[in-house]
Design a protein around this motif. Structure first.
Motif, PDB file in Angstrom:
ATOM      1  N   PRO A  66       9.512  -9.437 -21.391  1.00  0.00           N
ATOM      2  CA  PRO A  66       9.177  -8.817 -20.100  1.00  0.00           C
ATOM      3  C   PRO A  66       7.809  -9.265 -19.578  1.00  0.00           C
ATOM      4  CG  PRO A  66      10.122  -7.192 -21.584  1.00  0.00           C
ATOM      5  CD  PRO A  66       9.902  -8.434 -22.396  1.00  0.00           C
ATOM      6  N   LEU A  67       7.756  -9.554 -18.302  1.00  0.00           N
ATOM      7  CA  LEU A  67       6.532 -10.013 -17.652  1.00  0.00           C
ATOM      8  C   LEU A  67       5.446  -8.943 -17.688  1.00  0.00           C
ATOM      9  CD1 LEU A  67       4.908 -11.930 -15.726  1.00  0.00           C
ATOM     10  CD2 LEU A  67       6.114 -10.810 -13.830  1.00  0.00           C
ATOM     11  N   LYS A  68       4.243  -9.381 -18.006  1.00  0.00           N
ATOM     12  CA  LYS A  68       3.048  -8.558 -17.858  1.00  0.00           C
ATOM     13  C   LYS A  68       2.218  -9.203 -16.754  1.00  0.00           C
ATOM     14  CE  LYS A  68       2.860  -7.108 -22.711  1.00  0.00           C
ATOM     15  NZ  LYS A  68       2.040  -7.102 -23.954  1.00  0.00           N
ATOM     16  N   LEU A  69       2.173  -8.561 -15.602  1.00  0.00           N
ATOM     17  CA  LEU A  69       1.537  -9.155 -14.430  1.00  0.00           C
ATOM     18  C   LEU A  69       0.154  -8.558 -14.181  1.00  0.00           C
ATOM     19  CD1 LEU A  69       1.655 -10.987 -11.919  1.00  0.00           C
ATOM     20  CD2 LEU A  69       2.781  -9.091 -10.710  1.00  0.00           C
ATOM     21  N   PRO A  70      -0.896  -9.382 -14.165  1.00  0.00           N
ATOM     22  CA  PRO A  70      -2.215  -8.875 -13.771  1.00  0.00           C
ATOM     23  C   PRO A  70      -2.251  -8.650 -12.251  1.00  0.00           C
ATOM     24  CG  PRO A  70      -2.364 -10.955 -15.006  1.00  0.00           C
ATOM     25  CD  PRO A  70      -0.955 -10.803 -14.565  1.00  0.00           C
ATOM     26  N   ILE A  71      -2.371  -7.403 -11.841  1.00  0.00           N
ATOM     27  CA  ILE A  71      -2.543  -7.074 -10.425  1.00  0.00           C
ATOM     28  C   ILE A  71      -3.987  -6.626 -10.244  1.00  0.00           C
ATOM     29  CG2 ILE A  71      -1.743  -5.721  -8.455  1.00  0.00           C
ATOM     30  CD1 ILE A  71       0.876  -5.237  -9.895  1.00  0.00           C
ATOM     31  N   LEU A  72      -4.771  -7.432  -9.566  1.00  0.00           N
ATOM     32  CA  LEU A  72      -6.190  -7.128  -9.403  1.00  0.00           C
ATOM     33  C   LEU A  72      -6.401  -6.143  -8.263  1.00  0.00           C
ATOM     34  CD1 LEU A  72      -7.706 -10.703  -9.848  1.00  0.00           C
ATOM     35  CD2 LEU A  72      -6.789  -9.122 -11.564  1.00  0.00           C
ATOM     36  N   VAL A 125      -1.270 -14.321 -11.028  1.00  0.00           N
ATOM     37  CA  VAL A 125      -2.045 -13.117 -10.764  1.00  0.00           C
ATOM     38  C   VAL A 125      -1.738 -12.672  -9.344  1.00  0.00           C
ATOM     39  CG1 VAL A 125      -4.080 -14.387  -9.933  1.00  0.00           C
ATOM     40  CG2 VAL A 125      -4.368 -12.111 -10.909  1.00  0.00           C
ATOM     41  N   TRP A 126      -1.785 -11.358  -9.113  1.00  0.00           N
ATOM     42  CA  TRP A 126      -1.556 -10.801  -7.776  1.00  0.00           C
ATOM     43  C   TRP A 126      -2.830 -10.080  -7.361  1.00  0.00           C
ATOM     44  CZ3 TRP A 126       2.564  -6.444  -6.567  1.00  0.00           C
ATOM     45  CH2 TRP A 126       2.700  -6.303  -5.176  1.00  0.00           C
ATOM     46  N   ILE A 127      -3.445 -10.532  -6.293  1.00  0.00           N
ATOM     47  CA  ILE A 127      -4.719  -9.969  -5.826  1.00  0.00           C
ATOM     48  C   ILE A 127      -4.462  -8.978  -4.697  1.00  0.00           C
ATOM     49  CG2 ILE A 127      -6.997 -10.488  -4.883  1.00  0.00           C
ATOM     50  CD1 ILE A 127      -6.617 -13.370  -5.922  1.00  0.00           C
ATOM     51  N   THR A 128      -4.913  -7.733  -4.879  1.00  0.00           N
ATOM     52  CA  THR A 128      -4.744  -6.710  -3.845  1.00  0.00           C
ATOM     53  C   THR A 128      -6.101  -6.136  -3.444  1.00  0.00           C
ATOM     54  OG1 THR A 128      -4.435  -4.897  -5.444  1.00  0.00           O
ATOM     55  CG2 THR A 128      -2.462  -6.100  -4.748  1.00  0.00           C
ATOM     56  N   LEU A 129      -6.230  -5.837  -2.157  1.00  0.00           N
ATOM     57  CA  LEU A 129      -7.437  -5.187  -1.632  1.00  0.00           C
ATOM     58  C   LEU A 129      -7.002  -3.930  -0.878  1.00  0.00           C
ATOM     59  CD1 LEU A 129      -7.822  -8.571  -1.063  1.00  0.00           C
ATOM     60  CD2 LEU A 129     -10.138  -7.722  -0.705  1.00  0.00           C
ATOM     61  N   ASP A 130      -7.511  -2.784  -1.304  1.00  0.00           N
ATOM     62  CA  ASP A 130      -7.104  -1.518  -0.704  1.00  0.00           C
ATOM     63  C   ASP A 130      -7.959  -1.146   0.513  1.00  0.00           C
ATOM     64  OD1 ASP A 130      -5.401  -1.485  -2.827  1.00  0.00           O
ATOM     65  OD2 ASP A 130      -6.192   0.345  -3.755  1.00  0.00           O
ATOM     66  N   ASP A 131      -7.330  -0.495   1.465  1.00  0.00           N
ATOM     67  CA  ASP A 131      -7.959   0.162   2.623  1.00  0.00           C
ATOM     68  C   ASP A 131      -8.153  -0.731   3.843  1.00  0.00           C
ATOM     69  OD1 ASP A 131      -8.118   2.344   0.899  1.00  0.00           O
ATOM     70  OD2 ASP A 131     -10.231   1.991   0.415  1.00  0.00           O
ATOM     71  N   GLY A 240      12.430   2.411   1.781  1.00  0.00           N
ATOM     72  CA  GLY A 240      12.693   0.979   1.809  1.00  0.00           C
ATOM     73  C   GLY A 240      11.684   0.127   1.069  1.00  0.00           C
ATOM     74  N   TYR A 241      10.754   0.769   0.343  1.00  0.00           N
ATOM     75  CA  TYR A 241       9.797   0.006  -0.454  1.00  0.00           C
ATOM     76  C   TYR A 241      10.466  -0.460  -1.747  1.00  0.00           C
ATOM     77  CZ  TYR A 241       6.290   2.133   2.630  1.00  0.00           C
ATOM     78  OH  TYR A 241       5.570   2.540   3.724  1.00  0.00           O
ATOM     79  N   LYS A 242      10.100  -1.668  -2.187  1.00  0.00           N
ATOM     80  CA  LYS A 242      10.680  -2.211  -3.422  1.00  0.00           C
ATOM     81  C   LYS A 242       9.786  -1.983  -4.630  1.00  0.00           C
ATOM     82  CE  LYS A 242      14.152  -4.859  -1.493  1.00  0.00           C
ATOM     83  NZ  LYS A 242      14.267  -6.297  -1.261  1.00  0.00           N
ATOM     84  N   LEU A 243       8.464  -1.825  -4.374  1.00  0.00           N
ATOM     85  CA  LEU A 243       7.493  -1.580  -5.440  1.00  0.00           C
ATOM     86  C   LEU A 243       6.431  -0.620  -4.926  1.00  0.00           C
ATOM     87  CD1 LEU A 243       6.594  -5.171  -6.775  1.00  0.00           C
ATOM     88  CD2 LEU A 243       8.245  -3.589  -7.787  1.00  0.00           C
ATOM     89  N   ALA A 244       5.750   0.042  -5.863  1.00  0.00           N
ATOM     90  CA  ALA A 244       4.597   0.868  -5.491  1.00  0.00           C
ATOM     91  C   ALA A 244       3.533   0.759  -6.570  1.00  0.00           C
ATOM     92  CB  ALA A 244       5.013   2.317  -5.285  1.00  0.00           C
ATOM     93  N   LEU A 245       2.269   0.720  -6.129  1.00  0.00           N
ATOM     94  CA  LEU A 245       1.135   0.502  -7.035  1.00  0.00           C
ATOM     95  C   LEU A 245       0.311   1.767  -7.203  1.00  0.00           C
ATOM     96  CD1 LEU A 245      -0.138  -2.942  -5.671  1.00  0.00           C
ATOM     97  CD2 LEU A 245       1.739  -2.486  -7.279  1.00  0.00           C
ATOM     98  N   THR A 246      -0.202   1.947  -8.418  1.00  0.00           N
ATOM     99  CA  THR A 246      -1.089   3.051  -8.726  1.00  0.00           C
ATOM    100  C   THR A 246      -2.488   2.497  -8.997  1.00  0.00           C
ATOM    101  OG1 THR A 246      -0.801   2.964 -11.135  1.00  0.00           O
ATOM    102  CG2 THR A 246       0.883   4.148  -9.876  1.00  0.00           C
ATOM    103  N   THR A 247      -3.366   3.362  -9.514  1.00  0.00           N
ATOM    104  CA  THR A 247      -4.677   2.903  -9.982  1.00  0.00           C
ATOM    105  C   THR A 247      -4.761   3.010 -11.511  1.00  0.00           C
ATOM    106  OG1 THR A 247      -5.592   5.115  -9.623  1.00  0.00           O
ATOM    107  CG2 THR A 247      -5.857   3.515  -7.846  1.00  0.00           C
ATOM    108  N   GLN A 248      -3.626   3.246 -12.151  1.00  0.00           N
ATOM    109  CA  GLN A 248      -3.588   3.247 -13.618  1.00  0.00           C
ATOM    110  C   GLN A 248      -4.036   1.889 -14.122  1.00  0.00           C
ATOM    111  OE1 GLN A 248       0.462   6.038 -13.578  1.00  0.00           O
ATOM    112  NE2 GLN A 248       0.523   3.959 -14.403  1.00  0.00           N
ATOM    113  N   GLU A 249      -4.808   1.903 -15.195  1.00  0.00           N
ATOM    114  CA  GLU A 249      -5.381   0.663 -15.711  1.00  0.00           C
ATOM    115  C   GLU A 249      -4.402  -0.044 -16.648  1.00  0.00           C
ATOM    116  OE1 GLU A 249      -8.552  -2.065 -15.711  1.00  0.00           O
ATOM    117  OE2 GLU A 249      -8.349  -0.179 -14.607  1.00  0.00           O
ATOM    118  N   GLY A 250      -4.184  -1.330 -16.399  1.00  0.00           N
ATOM    119  CA  GLY A 250      -3.337  -2.115 -17.285  1.00  0.00           C
ATOM    120  C   GLY A 250      -2.547  -3.165 -16.530  1.00  0.00           C
ATOM    121  N   PHE A 251      -1.794  -3.958 -17.287  1.00  0.00           N
ATOM    122  CA  PHE A 251      -0.913  -4.946 -16.681  1.00  0.00           C
ATOM    123  C   PHE A 251       0.334  -4.247 -16.130  1.00  0.00           C
ATOM    124  CE2 PHE A 251      -3.100  -7.448 -20.050  1.00  0.00           C
ATOM    125  CZ  PHE A 251      -3.763  -8.342 -19.210  1.00  0.00           C
TER     126      PHE A 251
END
Length: 284
Positions: A66-72, A125-131, A240-251
């Motif tokens: 299973p993939l472990k994806l770093p989401i920054l 890697v997937w880079i995200t910027l909030d707000d 209709g969202y396919k994924l949702a992100l939290t602020t939990q720490e980890g891959f």
């Protein structure tokens, strides 16, 4: 009488000469027009040499595990608190990703990677910027320089605020091909403290606004402050969202649930060595 025959014969001979001359001239013209223009011809080998070869995209790699994806997770590109990472640091981290051959995923690619357990290459890697802060624009030159990509999670009700991206600025960023936009709800409220009806309004109205204004199908949701509950997960799927992100720490891993994915927080003052250790993961 002989004189008349002589004149008649002379006239016929003259006519024959004229007709012969005209016929010969036309033949030469026709021959010139239909003959191959050898001085303008390109040898067959030259034609094939000038054809543009379109490189086919490399097939994605199917992982055995299973993939472990770093989401920054970034926020503001500035200084002042724990949610602001200075531009110099962000640029250093983007430079590290470039030098170490990381592929920076788009939202669509990240969804594909997580849901199919495939990757375009091993180091992703997937880079995200909030707000959607206005200062996120500071890193655009670096993104262009290295052909990298980021996802900005926009609060759709904040586009009129001075320190947040306007709709026009969002459209301009998206047009570069270096940025895509996902939902961070309408008003950035703690979803787990709202009723189901209120949560639905935040999720649906944000997606509807992004879809309409940016001409897209918004498929990713980022929870404000990472807060959500089981009702939120169900409503996110219904919206209709396919994924949702939290602020939990980890891959991020699909074993967490596609509406409960972890990220890696990038803190101000983090050294490049610490950054490298944080995102290090082996996928096989």
């Amino acid at each position: 009488m002989k004189k008349k025959w002589w004149l008649l014969g002379s006239c016929l001979a003259l006519v024959a000469v004229i007709l012969g001359t005209v016929t010969l001239t036309q033949f030469r013209k026709t021959n010139v027009q239909t003959a191959p223009a050898t001085h303008n011809r390109v040898p067959q080998e030259d034609v094939s040499a000038t054809e543009v070869t379109v490189k086919k995209p490399e097939p994605w790699i199917k992982l055995k595990h299973p993939l472990k994806l770093p989401i920054l997770m970034y926020h503001s590109v500035a200084t002042g608190n724990q949610l602001r990472v200075p531009k110099k640091q962000v640029v250093a981290e983007l430079t590290y990703l470039e030098k170490h051959h990381y592929e920076t995923l788009t939202t669509a690619q990240a969804i594909r990677a997580l849901t199919t357990n495939t990757v375009p290459q091993k180091k992703v890697v997937w880079i995200t910027l909030d707000d959607a802060y206005k200062d996120n624009q500071k890193i655009l030159p670096t993104l262009k320089k290295y052909h990298q990509h980021v996802t900005i999670n926009a609060i759709t009700g904040f586009t009129h605020k001075a320190n947040h991206l306007s709709l026009a600025q969002m459209k301009a960023l998206k047009a570069t091909g270096r940025v895509d936009f996902a939902s961070h709800t309408v008003q950035h409220l703690n979803l787990n403290s709202l009723s189901a009806t209120q949560q639905r309004q935040e999720l649906v109205n944000s997606k509807r606004w992004l879809d309409r204004e940016l001409n897209q199908d918004t498929q990713m949701l980022c929870y404000p402050a990472g807060r959500a509950n089981k009702i939120t997960h169900r409503l996110a799927k219904q919206a209709g969202y396919k994924l949702a992100l939290t602020t939990q720490e980890g891959f991020a891993q699909m074993s967490e649930g596609r509406y409960n994915l972890s990220r890696l927080r990038i803190s101000p003052g983090m050294t490049t060595a610490t950054f490298a250790d944080l995102i290090q993961v082996t996928n096989s």
